[in-house]
Design a protein around this motif. Sequence first.
Motif, mmCIF file in Angstrom:
data_model
loop_
_atom_site.group_PDB
_atom_site.id
_atom_site.type_symbol
_atom_site.label_atom_id
_atom_site.label_comp_id
_atom_site.label_asym_id
_atom_site.label_seq_id
_atom_site.Cartn_x
_atom_site.Cartn_y
_atom_site.Cartn_z
ATOM 1 N N VAL A 71 79.328 -18.222 143.776
ATOM 2 C CA VAL A 71 77.993 -17.649 143.995
ATOM 3 C C VAL A 71 78.046 -16.157 144.320
ATOM 4 O O VAL A 71 79.060 -15.624 144.764
ATOM 5 N N ILE A 72 76.899 -15.531 144.105
ATOM 6 C CA ILE A 72 76.728 -14.135 144.501
ATOM 7 C C ILE A 72 75.514 -14.097 145.429
ATOM 8 O O ILE A 72 74.590 -14.893 145.266
ATOM 9 N N TYR A 73 75.556 -13.194 146.397
ATOM 10 C CA TYR A 73 74.452 -13.124 147.359
ATOM 11 C C TYR A 73 73.554 -11.943 147.047
ATOM 12 O O TYR A 73 74.028 -10.861 146.672
ATOM 13 N N MET A 74 72.265 -12.186 147.201
ATOM 14 C CA MET A 74 71.270 -11.167 146.854
ATOM 15 C C MET A 74 71.456 -9.912 147.708
ATOM 16 O O MET A 74 71.219 -8.795 147.250
ATOM 17 N N THR A 75 71.895 -10.091 148.945
ATOM 18 C CA THR A 75 72.061 -8.946 149.848
ATOM 19 C C THR A 75 73.202 -8.019 149.405
ATOM 20 O O THR A 75 73.270 -6.873 149.827
ATOM 21 N N ASP A 76 74.096 -8.548 148.555
ATOM 22 C CA ASP A 76 75.212 -7.724 148.058
ATOM 23 C C ASP A 76 74.836 -6.893 146.840
ATOM 24 O O ASP A 76 75.675 -6.188 146.287
ATOM 25 N N TRP A 77 73.606 -7.055 146.430
ATOM 26 C CA TRP A 77 73.170 -6.397 145.179
ATOM 27 C C TRP A 77 73.319 -4.882 145.282
ATOM 28 O O TRP A 77 72.749 -4.251 146.165
ATOM 29 N N ASN A 78 74.040 -4.313 144.359
ATOM 30 C CA ASN A 78 74.252 -2.874 144.300
ATOM 31 C C ASN A 78 72.933 -2.174 143.943
ATOM 32 O O ASN A 78 72.187 -2.636 143.087
ATOM 33 N N THR A 79 72.653 -1.046 144.614
ATOM 34 C CA THR A 79 71.359 -0.369 144.437
ATOM 35 C C THR A 79 71.123 0.081 142.991
ATOM 36 O O THR A 79 70.028 -0.100 142.462
ATOM 37 N N SER A 80 72.145 0.646 142.367
ATOM 38 C CA SER A 80 71.938 1.117 140.987
ATOM 39 C C SER A 80 71.665 -0.052 140.038
ATOM 40 O O SER A 80 70.825 0.036 139.148
ATOM 41 N N SER A 81 72.365 -1.171 140.278
ATOM 42 C CA SER A 81 72.144 -2.366 139.460
ATOM 43 C C SER A 81 70.740 -2.920 139.701
ATOM 44 O O SER A 81 70.062 -3.360 138.777
ATOM 45 N N LEU A 82 70.320 -2.863 140.975
ATOM 46 C CA LEU A 82 68.982 -3.345 141.345
ATOM 47 C C LEU A 82 67.905 -2.531 140.621
ATOM 48 O O LEU A 82 66.991 -3.086 140.007
ATOM 49 N N TYR A 83 68.049 -1.196 140.672
ATOM 50 C CA TYR A 83 67.080 -0.306 140.010
ATOM 51 C C TYR A 83 67.089 -0.541 138.498
ATOM 52 O O TYR A 83 66.044 -0.623 137.863
ATOM 53 N N PHE A 84 68.304 -0.644 137.952
ATOM 54 C CA PHE A 84 68.426 -0.849 136.504
ATOM 55 C C PHE A 84 67.724 -2.127 136.075
ATOM 56 O O PHE A 84 66.936 -2.132 135.127
ATOM 57 N N ASN A 85 68.004 -3.210 136.818
ATOM 58 C CA ASN A 85 67.420 -4.495 136.427
ATOM 59 C C ASN A 85 65.918 -4.547 136.662
ATOM 60 O O ASN A 85 65.187 -5.159 135.880
ATOM 61 N N TYR A 86 65.473 -3.879 137.736
ATOM 62 C CA TYR A 86 64.023 -3.844 137.987
ATOM 63 C C TYR A 86 63.324 -3.119 136.832
ATOM 64 O O TYR A 86 62.361 -3.625 136.263
ATOM 65 N N LEU A 87 63.847 -1.931 136.489
ATOM 66 C CA LEU A 87 63.231 -1.141 135.412
ATOM 67 C C LEU A 87 63.303 -1.881 134.076
ATOM 68 O O LEU A 87 62.361 -1.859 133.294
ATOM 69 N N ARG A 88 64.406 -2.574 133.861
ATOM 70 C CA ARG A 88 64.592 -3.316 132.615
ATOM 71 C C ARG A 88 63.560 -4.446 132.500
ATOM 72 O O ARG A 88 62.845 -4.550 131.504
ATOM 73 N N PHE A 89 63.470 -5.255 133.575
ATOM 74 C CA PHE A 89 62.529 -6.380 133.524
ATOM 75 C C PHE A 89 61.078 -5.907 133.524
ATOM 76 O O PHE A 89 60.239 -6.455 132.809
ATOM 77 N N ALA A 90 60.791 -4.885 134.356
ATOM 78 C CA ALA A 90 59.424 -4.358 134.407
ATOM 79 C C ALA A 90 59.037 -3.801 133.033
ATOM 80 O O ALA A 90 57.918 -4.022 132.557
ATOM 81 N N GLY A 91 59.985 -3.117 132.395
ATOM 82 C CA GLY A 91 59.738 -2.562 131.055
ATOM 83 C C GLY A 91 59.471 -3.654 130.044
ATOM 84 O O GLY A 91 58.529 -3.563 129.253
ATOM 85 N N ILE A 92 60.294 -4.701 130.101
ATOM 86 C CA ILE A 92 60.120 -5.818 129.146
ATOM 87 C C ILE A 92 58.750 -6.470 129.353
ATOM 88 O O ILE A 92 58.012 -6.706 128.391
ATOM 89 N N ILE A 93 58.396 -6.719 130.621
ATOM 90 C CA ILE A 93 57.107 -7.371 130.908
ATOM 91 C C ILE A 93 55.946 -6.489 130.444
ATOM 92 O O ILE A 93 55.000 -6.961 129.810
ATOM 93 N N LEU A 94 56.057 -5.199 130.746
ATOM 94 C CA LEU A 94 54.997 -4.253 130.364
ATOM 95 C C LEU A 94 54.829 -4.192 128.847
ATOM 96 O O LEU A 94 53.700 -4.223 128.331
ATOM 97 N N LEU A 95 55.945 -4.144 128.134
ATOM 98 C CA LEU A 95 55.877 -4.073 126.669
ATOM 99 C C LEU A 95 55.334 -5.373 126.074
ATOM 100 O O LEU A 95 54.579 -5.354 125.102
#
Lengths: 183, 68
Positions: A71-95
């Motif tokens: 398993v991986i823990y959400m609290t270990d999430w790297n900030t750059s990865s978090l931003y990347f994935n947020y922007l990626r998913f938000a972009g996909i949803i928006l499009l």
Amino acid sequence: MSKNSLLKTAAFLCQLINGAFILVLVILTIVFIHFQVDRDFYNGWHADKPIKGNSIKFQKVIGEELSEEDVIYMTDWNTSSLYFNYLRFAGIILLMYLAIKQFQDVLNLETFKTTNVQAFHRIGIYCLIISGLSWITMWVFGDYHVSGFHIDFDFLIIALLAFIFAEIFKEGNQLMEENKLTV
Amino acid sequence: MAIIINLDRILEERDMKSNELAEMVGITTANLSILKTGKAKAVRFSTLEAICQALDCQPGDILEYLPD
């Protein structure tokens, strides 16, 4: 285009799906902001280690021993990865929201109008961008790192279909214009 | 455009107005205007026949080919 029950149902479904997309985007943004403000709140939230190209699902399991290796823990999430994935998913949803909105316009307007040709073109472009966005993955949780590039054909096929529809509608528009100008 | 419509000239010769011709032929004045201004993409034989009948002329009197 005479409105029949099938088109009305399709228009209603589009509205419903778009509503869901907005809701998901709002929830995603709230979680994204909250996660940065209060990381401790997500203690215990974990997910199975992601495989290249796959999305992950966080969950909180109470009263179960977890194997640290799987398993991986959400609290270990790297900030750059978090931003990347947020922007990626938000972009996909928006499009996807924009693509469905264009499709709604096609359902509401008259068939073979030039606006419909443009709408299908836009849907095609949105799907191409969505496809491009879903090709790259970057999951970084502490020491665990999975980044990759994989080609997903689903949205590419939809984009191709949208471009084909745009061409068909363009032909239809030309025929309609010719018919209009026949005396 | 290479095909010229001489309807205006023939109407003048016959001392007839566009709306009168449109009524006799059974088309709208808007459609007749499309034909007169050379915006039409095609002319139906039935329309051409009706125009020739109304103006007592030949298709060649209405349509003229001018090389570009």
